[in-house]
Design an enzyme around this catalytic site. Structure first.
Site, PDB file in Angstrom:
ATOM      1  CG  HIS A   1      -2.147  -0.786   1.091  1.00  8.76           C
ATOM      2  ND1 HIS A   1      -3.266  -0.357   0.423  1.00  8.76           N
ATOM      3  CD2 HIS A   1      -2.437  -2.037   1.527  1.00  8.76           C
ATOM      4  CE1 HIS A   1      -4.200  -1.302   0.462  1.00  8.76           C
ATOM      5  NE2 HIS A   1      -3.717  -2.326   1.126  1.00  8.76           N
TER       6      HIS A   1
ATOM      7  CE  LYS B   1      -6.595  13.116  -1.088  1.00  7.76           C
ATOM      8  NZ  LYS B   1      -6.909  11.717  -1.371  1.00  7.76           N
ATOM      9  NE  ARG B   2      -2.422   8.259   5.728  1.00  6.92           N
ATOM     10  CZ  ARG B   2      -1.119   8.392   5.548  1.00  6.92           C
ATOM     11  NH1 ARG B   2      -0.423   9.212   6.327  1.00  6.92           N
ATOM     12  NH2 ARG B   2      -0.485   7.714   4.604  1.00  6.92           N
TER      13      ARG B   2
ATOM     14  CE  LYS C   1      -2.653  10.613   2.636  1.00  7.47           C
ATOM     15  NZ  LYS C   1      -3.261   9.859   1.526  1.00  7.47           N
TER      16      LYS C   1
ATOM     17  CB  THR D   1     -10.638   4.753  -1.399  1.00  6.61           C
ATOM     18  OG1 THR D   1     -10.352   5.118  -0.043  1.00  6.61           O
ATOM     19  CG2 THR D   1      -9.883   3.480  -1.761  1.00  6.61           C
TER      20      THR D   1
ATOM     21  CE  LYS E   1     -14.137   5.867   0.614  1.00  8.69           C
ATOM     22  NZ  LYS E   1     -13.203   5.952   1.752  1.00  8.69           N
TER      23      LYS E   1
END
Length: 800
Positions: free
Chosen positions: A360, A548-549, A554, A656, A660
């Site tokens: 992952h 998001k975390r 990110k 993901t 969504k």
């Protein structure tokens, strides 16, 4: 749907059974009970139904192959509404409750979000066990029953504060304690060896033993025909060891020190591992649930199949979700060698034909390693077996390939004082998969390149997916009704049916209904934001959302720099116009991740400044939603207009959240990273906005070391003003961008990012064009259902 006699024949049958359950469990009627009692009894009633389904299916499933999905996280969210939909009884139950003077929505609001995960890894695991049941496969999740979860996030004075998540405070009625299946797990001690005839016998002695007590949660598939389970283990002491002398000396906490030490193993997800004691606790956690799960699995197999261990891979598949459960292989070898007295070749065959591994991560620093001395002292027999796996791997390593010494170093399990869990996982697994096409290519070409050269047949891609029934059908009832009324309800079972919406993309009446649904969802989220953060936002504004975390790659920082730039632009440039926009952020930062917490602080600082600036009143707003969870996500995804997927290209394995948002009709603003690459391919360039460097260009910059962040900073005066404003208020972030040369290319992508956002802003002014693209995103989202992903795993990897 499952037979009526197993559920309810009609609403009157439901009312009778519900009232009877109240009397049976509580000894009183509904009218004297509160919402929590009403919730608990409804769950208990449904739980008995799930057990009836499991009992009905047992005989027919006895010789069916089953997968066990090992994962450190299972972010399952609330289950009640989802299961009412799965059983096809939501309307029936809602009507029956109404007849009793009860509002279903009040009961649904009582359910806690189980604290069993952090982010994408745990939510993916939850989607996958949902889809295993929905697709009719046998498959159980195996994890830890974390008493306090990760943490509950609060924002105080603009900073993240972590408090305990007491999600089990009022018990959890979905779970059933299975004390008879409790097993003992060992830590510490040493290994003794002796000969029995010609055989060397290894005994793990002097170890401390603790109980791993399982709690089972039913996992209901769509239609209710298949009910699997999520088995979660809780750590309990084997003996009490209460120190009476210490207690009588007044040290009451110290008297129960042993119990607290044992229970710490299942207390908190991802304890701080910056110190050795925290790192060892994580190691214990990872072995704890693997050892317990395998003990139960092997015991059950032995009973069902008379200990014919060579048949184990015919009936059992073991899947490890990232490297946290990587000890599945050495622990299964230990059971087969030490307890079942199998020879190495038999045990190795069983292991390597049963276990598969999903990688992952692309970040090298996220590839789990453990200090050998810590591992060996904590798990001496397991370490012995890993050492033997590594020895045999090294002996068989081909010395006739180019640059074999470097490949040997990169693929060894034991190296430089560390146990390398990703390498162990690849070596022992029959299959190794990435979670998006780009991610898998990067694994093959860079991260696991040497393994791919040596064993290419193991590698394959399985692009992630989401539970569309939860994140569309449950989360967005108004949009779901429009879709159902237009194309029928086939998409509940088969998400590819959503593609029929393409025929309605240019229908003005249909698009008007979609727009009304979006407004309804935005009003719902605006209410929630006001209740949780105190910020009043305008549902008529564009909702630009990033949830998001928090992590540097990110790039929530890139987003907030954009907001600062737009704020300056609105103040200083009278010719500049944009749609009224609300920028919405949500997500947690790891407790010890200082940079991520600084970015949350910056978001809150900018929100305070922007929201209180009369010069930009009603033109832009910023909201940070605290304590992001599955439940809050189900409010956020349906309300978004713009989906921010802006990670540095080549760093996000899949994502993901992008799926969504997509299925709920948001337009993606993103980089070509993770599964966003495949989203772009599915929807076409007219229905997505892509910006920034691609993964190859970023890799080239890193290889050639010729990216100079300061040059970008000096070449863009408006960007320079934004960055300079950080110097004194958020100096650590300022230094990350300039002093440490902007590792994640925030400054390099900034101009392209702002231009792409402004393109979307202009695009939004054409309502018909916008909602046509919105519907097209939903129509093309079927591929990203977890049902599709699970069917691929079942066919290509698990052979279910």
């Amino acid at each position: 749907m499952v037979d009526d006699e197993l559920i309810f024949t009609d609403k009157y049958d439901f009312i009778v059974q519900y009232q009877s359950m109240f009397v049976k469990e509580l000894g009183r009627d509904i009218m004297t009970s509160d919402d929590r009692d009403k919730f608990n009894i409804l769950v208990l009633l449904l739980r008995t139904k799930t057990q009836m389904v499991r009992n009905r299916n047992k005989k027919s499933q006895i010789n069916t192959k089953k997968v066990y999905y090992f994962s450190m996280e299972f972010l399952i969210g609330r289950l009640l509404d989802n299961y009412l939909i799965d059983f096809g009884i939501r309307d029936l139950v809602k009507s029956g409750l109404r007849d009793l003077g009860i509002d279903l929505e009040d009961i649904l609001a009582v359910e806690p979000d189980p604290g069993l995960g952090n982010g994408g890894l745990g939510r993916l695991a939850a989607c996958y066990i949902d889809s295993l049941a929905s697709c009719g496969f046998l498959g159980d999740g195996i994890g830890i029953r974390f008493k306090y979860g990760l943490f509950k996030q609060k924002i105080e004075n603009g900073h993240q504060v972590e408090v305990v998540d007491n999600w089990l405070d009022y018990s959890y009625p979905w779970e059933v304690k299975k004390s008879k299946d409790a097993v003992k797990v060992k830590f510490g001690g040493h290994v003794e060896r002796h000969l029995e005839g010609d055989n060397l016998v290894n005994s793990w002695v002097g170890a401390e033993e603790i109980w791993a007590v399982p709690y089972d949660v039913p996992i209901v598939g769509y239609t209710g025909e298949t009910v699997n389970r999520l088995r979660l283990y809780s750590a309990e002491p084997v003996d009490e060891r209460f120190d009476m002398n210490t207690f009588n000396e007044g040290n009451y906490a110290g008297a129960s020190h042993y119990r607290a030490e044992v229970e710490a193993i299942s207390a908190i997800l991802y304890p701080d591992d910056s110190r050795p004691i925290g790192k060892q606790l994580r190691l214990k956690q990872e072995y704890f649930f693997v050892a317990a799960g395998l003990a139960n699995i092997c015991s059950d197999f032995k009973r069902r199949h008379n200990g014919e261990w060579l048949k184990f891979p015919e009936y059992i598949a073991l899947h490890i979700n990232d490297t946290h459960p990587a000890m599945c292989a050495p622990e299964l070898l230990r059971i087969l060698l030490d307890e079942e007295k199998q020879d190495w070749n038999t045990a190795w065959y069983v292991v390597t034909h049963s276990i598969s591994y999903t990688n992952h991560t692309i970040l090298p620093e996220s590839m789990e390693t453990w200090p050998i001395d810590m591992f060996q002292s904590t798990l001496p027999r397991v370490y012995d077996i890993i050492e033997e796996i590594d020895r045999r791997y090294q002996e068989s390593f081909p010395k006739d390939i180019d640059n074999w010494q470097n490949a040997f170093k990169n693929t060894a399990i034991l190296w430089d004082g560390q146990v390398r869990m990703a390498n162990l996982s690849v070596i022992v697994s029959s299959h190794v998969n990435g979670v998006a096409a780009l991610h898998t290519d990067i694994l093959k070409e860079r991260i696991l390149k040497d393994f791919y050269t040596l064993m290419p047949e193991k590698f394959n891609n399985k692009t992630n997916g989401i539970s569309h029934r939860r994140f569309l059908c449950e989360a967005n009832p108004s949009y779901t009704k429009i879709i159902k009324d237009t194309i029928g309800d086939g998409f509940y079972k088969d998400a590819f049916e959503l593609e029929k919406l393409v025929n309605y993309e240019s229908d003005p009446a249909f698009l008007e209904k979609v727009a009304r649904s979006k407004m309804e969802n935005k009003q719902r989220l605006a209410k929630y934001i006001y209740e949780t953060s105190g910020v009043k936002i305008d549902p008529d504004s564009v909702f630009d959302v990033q949830v998001k975390r928090f992590h540097a790659y990110k790039r929530q920082l890139l987003n907030v720099l954009k907001v600062m730039y737009l704020h300056n632009k609105l103040i200083n440039d009278p010719t500049f116009t944009m749609n009224p926009t609300t920028f919405i952020f949500a997500g947690k930062a790891a407790q010890s991740y200082a940079f991520a917490k600084d970015v949350i602080s910056l978001v809150c600082h900018v929100a305070d400044r922007v929201n209180n600036d009369p010069k930009v009143k009603d033109r832009i707003k910023v909201a940070f939603i605290p304590n992001f969870s599955v439940s809050s996500g189900q409010l956020i995804y349906p309300a978004a207009d713009i989906s921010e997927q802006i990670s540095t290209a080549g760093y996000e394995a899949s994502g993901t959240g992008n799926m969504k948002f997509m299925i709920n009709g948001a337009i993606t603003l993103g980089t070509l990273d993770g599964a966003t690459v495949e989203i772009a391919e599915k929807v076409g360039s007219d229905n997505i906005k892509i910006f920034g460097l691609n993964a190859d260009r970023i890799e080239q910059y890193k290889r050639e070391q010729n990216y100079i962040a300061e040059d970008v900073y000096n070449s863009n005066e408006e960007l320079k003003v934004v960055v300079d404003s950080l110097k004194y208020s958020h100096g650590g972030i300022y230094n990350t961008l300039l002093k440490y040369n902007d590792e994640y290319f925030v400054l390099k992508d900034f101009e392209s990012y702002v231009d792409a956002f402004l393109d979307l802003d202009r695009w939004h002014r054409d309502s018909e064009k916008w909602y046509k693209a919105s519907v097209h995103n939903t129509a093309m989202s079927g591929f990203f259902s977890s049902d599709r992903a699970i069917k691929e795993y079942a066919k290509d990897i698990w052979k279910l």
